[in-house]
Each structure stands twice: as structure tokens, then as C-alpha cells.
Design a protein around this motif. Sequence first.
Motif, mmCIF file in Angstrom:
data_model
loop_
_atom_site.group_PDB
_atom_site.id
_atom_site.type_symbol
_atom_site.label_atom_id
_atom_site.label_comp_id
_atom_site.label_asym_id
_atom_site.label_seq_id
_atom_site.Cartn_x
_atom_site.Cartn_y
_atom_site.Cartn_z
ATOM 1 N N ALA A 179 0.826 -1.209 0.000
ATOM 2 C CA ALA A 179 0.000 0.000 0.000
ATOM 3 C C ALA A 179 0.859 1.256 0.000
ATOM 4 C CB ALA A 179 -0.930 -0.004 1.213
ATOM 5 N N VAL A 180 1.931 1.255 0.817
ATOM 6 C CA VAL A 180 2.830 2.409 0.869
ATOM 7 C C VAL A 180 3.529 2.612 -0.468
ATOM 8 C CG1 VAL A 180 4.965 3.273 1.900
ATOM 9 C CG2 VAL A 180 3.183 2.323 3.354
ATOM 10 N N THR A 181 3.890 1.509 -1.132
ATOM 11 C CA THR A 181 4.545 1.601 -2.436
ATOM 12 C C THR A 181 3.645 2.310 -3.440
ATOM 13 O OG1 THR A 181 5.827 -0.412 -2.030
ATOM 14 C CG2 THR A 181 5.565 0.293 -4.333
ATOM 15 N N ARG A 182 2.354 1.940 -3.447
ATOM 16 C CA ARG A 182 1.414 2.605 -4.361
ATOM 17 C C ARG A 182 1.301 4.095 -4.011
ATOM 18 N NH1 ARG A 182 -1.472 -2.179 -3.354
ATOM 19 N NH2 ARG A 182 -2.851 -1.079 -1.889
ATOM 20 N N LEU A 183 1.279 4.394 -2.705
ATOM 21 C CA LEU A 183 1.197 5.784 -2.275
ATOM 22 C C LEU A 183 2.427 6.575 -2.733
ATOM 23 C CD1 LEU A 183 -0.061 8.086 -0.595
ATOM 24 C CD2 LEU A 183 1.105 7.137 1.412
ATOM 25 N N LEU A 184 3.612 5.993 -2.557
ATOM 26 C CA LEU A 184 4.844 6.669 -2.945
ATOM 27 C C LEU A 184 4.921 6.885 -4.447
ATOM 28 C CD1 LEU A 184 7.458 4.928 -0.610
ATOM 29 C CD2 LEU A 184 6.476 7.211 -0.378
ATOM 30 N N GLU A 185 4.450 5.901 -5.201
ATOM 31 C CA GLU A 185 4.454 6.051 -6.659
ATOM 32 C C GLU A 185 3.559 7.211 -7.084
ATOM 33 O OE1 GLU A 185 3.261 2.208 -7.950
ATOM 34 O OE2 GLU A 185 5.291 1.382 -7.959
ATOM 35 N N GLY A 186 2.391 7.313 -6.432
ATOM 36 C CA GLY A 186 1.483 8.414 -6.747
ATOM 37 C C GLY A 186 2.072 9.764 -6.373
ATOM 38 N N LEU A 187 2.715 9.829 -5.205
ATOM 39 C CA LEU A 187 3.339 11.077 -4.780
ATOM 40 C C LEU A 187 4.528 11.442 -5.668
ATOM 41 C CD1 LEU A 187 3.272 10.673 -0.882
ATOM 42 C CD2 LEU A 187 1.873 12.225 -2.277
ATOM 43 N N ALA A 188 5.292 10.430 -6.086
ATOM 44 C CA ALA A 188 6.436 10.695 -6.964
ATOM 45 C C ALA A 188 5.968 11.260 -8.305
ATOM 46 C CB ALA A 188 7.240 9.410 -7.173
ATOM 47 N N ASP A 189 4.863 10.732 -8.818
ATOM 48 C CA ASP A 189 4.312 11.241 -10.079
ATOM 49 C C ASP A 189 3.849 12.688 -9.911
ATOM 50 O OD1 ASP A 189 3.267 10.776 -12.866
ATOM 51 O OD2 ASP A 189 1.371 11.227 -11.847
ATOM 52 N N TRP A 190 3.160 12.952 -8.777
ATOM 53 C CA TRP A 190 2.714 14.325 -8.508
ATOM 54 C C TRP A 190 3.904 15.275 -8.399
ATOM 55 C CZ3 TRP A 190 3.961 17.744 -4.709
ATOM 56 C CH2 TRP A 190 3.187 18.902 -4.630
ATOM 57 N N ARG A 191 4.949 14.843 -7.691
ATOM 58 C CA ARG A 191 6.137 15.672 -7.486
ATOM 59 C C ARG A 191 6.803 16.010 -8.810
ATOM 60 N NH1 ARG A 191 11.443 13.582 -6.414
ATOM 61 N NH2 ARG A 191 12.827 15.057 -5.326
ATOM 62 N N GLU A 192 6.919 15.016 -9.682
ATOM 63 C CA GLU A 192 7.565 15.235 -10.963
ATOM 64 C C GLU A 192 6.778 16.234 -11.807
ATOM 65 O OE1 GLU A 192 8.961 12.341 -14.619
ATOM 66 O OE2 GLU A 192 9.430 11.768 -12.542
ATOM 67 N N ARG A 193 5.454 16.066 -11.841
ATOM 68 C CA ARG A 193 4.611 16.990 -12.613
ATOM 69 C C ARG A 193 4.665 18.405 -12.028
ATOM 70 N NH1 ARG A 193 1.064 14.325 -16.067
ATOM 71 N NH2 ARG A 193 1.075 12.051 -15.839
ATOM 72 N N ALA A 194 4.739 18.501 -10.697
ATOM 73 C CA ALA A 194 4.806 19.815 -10.050
ATOM 74 C C ALA A 194 6.123 20.512 -10.392
ATOM 75 C CB ALA A 194 4.660 19.659 -8.535
ATOM 76 N N ILE A 195 7.226 19.767 -10.415
ATOM 77 C CA ILE A 195 8.528 20.344 -10.754
ATOM 78 C C ILE A 195 8.495 20.922 -12.159
ATOM 79 C CG2 ILE A 195 10.935 19.757 -11.276
ATOM 80 C CD1 ILE A 195 10.798 17.751 -8.931
ATOM 81 N N VAL A 196 7.917 20.177 -13.100
ATOM 82 C CA VAL A 196 7.832 20.636 -14.486
ATOM 83 C C VAL A 196 6.959 21.888 -14.580
ATOM 84 C CG1 VAL A 196 7.053 20.044 -16.809
ATOM 85 C CG2 VAL A 196 8.236 18.325 -15.415
ATOM 86 N N ALA A 197 5.838 21.893 -13.851
ATOM 87 C CA ALA A 197 4.931 23.044 -13.891
ATOM 88 C C ALA A 197 5.611 24.306 -13.368
ATOM 89 C CB ALA A 197 3.673 22.747 -13.078
ATOM 90 N N VAL A 198 6.374 24.172 -12.290
ATOM 91 C CA VAL A 198 7.075 25.327 -11.728
ATOM 92 C C VAL A 198 8.143 25.827 -12.706
ATOM 93 C CG1 VAL A 198 8.642 26.083 -9.899
ATOM 94 C CG2 VAL A 198 6.640 24.712 -9.327
#
Length: 312
Positions: free
Chosen positions: A54-73
Motif C-alpha cells: 500500500a505504501v509503495t502505491r502511495l509513494l508512486e502516486g506522490l512521486a508522479d505528482w512531485r515530478e509533474r509539479a517540478i515541471v509546472a514550476v
Amino acid sequence: MVTRVDFNFGDDGSQESVVVSSDQLARVVSAVLQDKVLLSERTAPHDLWRDIAAVTRLLEGLADWRERAIVAVDESGAVDRSSLGVAASMGAAKLYDLLERHGRPRNQTRLTQAEVLENRVTSEEGEWDPARVVATMNSYGWETDDRRARALLRALTDHEVLEKIPNRGGRAVYQLVSPRDWLYCLDPERDTMENGPSTPARVARLAGEDPGSTEWWLGKPLKRMREGDRLWIYFGGVEGKIAAMARVKSSPRPAPIGSHKPYEFDAELDLKATTALSKSPVRLEEMDQKHPQACGEMRAADVRLAEARANL
């Protein structure tokens, strides 16, 4: 067993709930959000194995969000890449690789650099020389030497973002281009406006009628005139006063063949300023410029006086 975790966010106290299928996982999420590490020795390995998934799925989702946020900034240009790397805890190489995967250039083009500098200059409103350009470019992770810095300054000058400051002893220093003030002379007995006499009273009426942007004449091109400048209208002859103001809407351009004068530009009468000046004009005897003629840059002392009379 399941646990419901409530999240509060926003100034309005908005709340959302998430149901977590494991009490242990709920406690872990809560502890992490509080900068704590929590792992109970009493938890059965089988339960931990399930929670790891469950934590792995959570981390994958957060990592995807983080990457998209970096690009947006990075796309916004609001934060330089050096600061972005610190926030993301990434070195320059790793950050550039991430951005490159999303189509962001590792080395920005000159236009992009010029746009970044334009943003910095606009906010700082200071003088810019090659040393400051180099420092700014380095903060974005761009390797820029003095030669390229001077090229960028020339590019910004071409974009009419900066202008070179004269009389600095050969040192190339630039400043932000700001709106200029022009003294535009009209002779009510000879010049017309909108096919009628150019008297102060009629010009004040035209401002109230809001004719919009209209064509104005020039005897010379005035290359420094651009949209956003102010036009202070001096009525000559027996009047001898500044009694109206207009805002420039275009740079000068060659007038059509057969026109009254060789150049023209667009300007729009300012109702508020013209109304105030018609009631309290700046008379010739008050002005620093004692021999106004044609159209030229206005003296600073006259600008200050005209602004006061126009309630600006």
C-alpha cells in the motif's frame, strides 16, 4: 480493521476523509506527516508485507505528482532552477534529466533567457550590467560568460525591455524602459483635431465624448516614442498652456502619401487628466520649457507640475 483519516486544509476549514484498510498504515501516514518514523515491533510480518504494498502505491502516486509539479514550476519561470533543485532535493544533473524527459530544454534558448531577465528587471527596477546578468543566469543553472551576458542585454534592448543609460564613462549599463512624457504642441488657429478646431475647450469636450484611439501627426519619427507614453498637450498662440493629456497607443509610423505631416501615431485623450487640466492648466510662465514647439520629450520639472495639476 479499517481507519478513517480526516484531512483539514484551506482557510475555509475544508475537510476530506480517506479510509485506510490498516490501523498500522494509518499510524505510519500520520507519523510521517509529523516528521516522525513509526514501526511497531508487535506488527506481524504478514501485515507489514501488506502495508508495504500500500505504501509503495502511495509513494508512486506522490512521486508522479512531485515530478509533474517540478515541471509546472519550471514552465512558469517563477522560481529559478537552483531554488527548484533545493526544494526537490535534487542535484543539477538529476533535475535537468527530469525536465528533459518532459520536453523542457536542458539549455534554454536566448529568447527564454531574455524572458527570464525581463521578469527579473521588471520586479527589481534596477540598473543591469553584465555582472548582474551573469549572476542571474547562474542562479538558473545556465552557464553564461560576460560576452553572452552582453549579447543578452542587447537582445533585451532590441525587445525594448531595457535601454542603455548614457554618459556612464564607457561602461555598458542598462535600465528598465519606462513610459516617457512628451510635450505635444498645438496651434488652435492652424491645427485641427477630428475635423474641427483644436481649442482647449473643444479638446476637453472630445475627451468627454470618448472618441477612442485617433491618429496624431508628427514632423519627425521620434524613435523613442512607444505605446504607454503620455502626451501632454500644449496649446500655443494666445493660449500658452498645457490643458489636456493623451496616452500614446502606438509607435510612430510613416503617414500615407498626401498626409498633413510625414509621420503619425495613435493616441487617446485621457478624460480624468484633461478635465483636471482644463480647470487648472499649466501656463507658459510656470513652465521650465520657455519655447515649446512641435513634439519633444518633456522636462522633468514640467512633468511634475503637470502631474500635480492633472491629479495623477
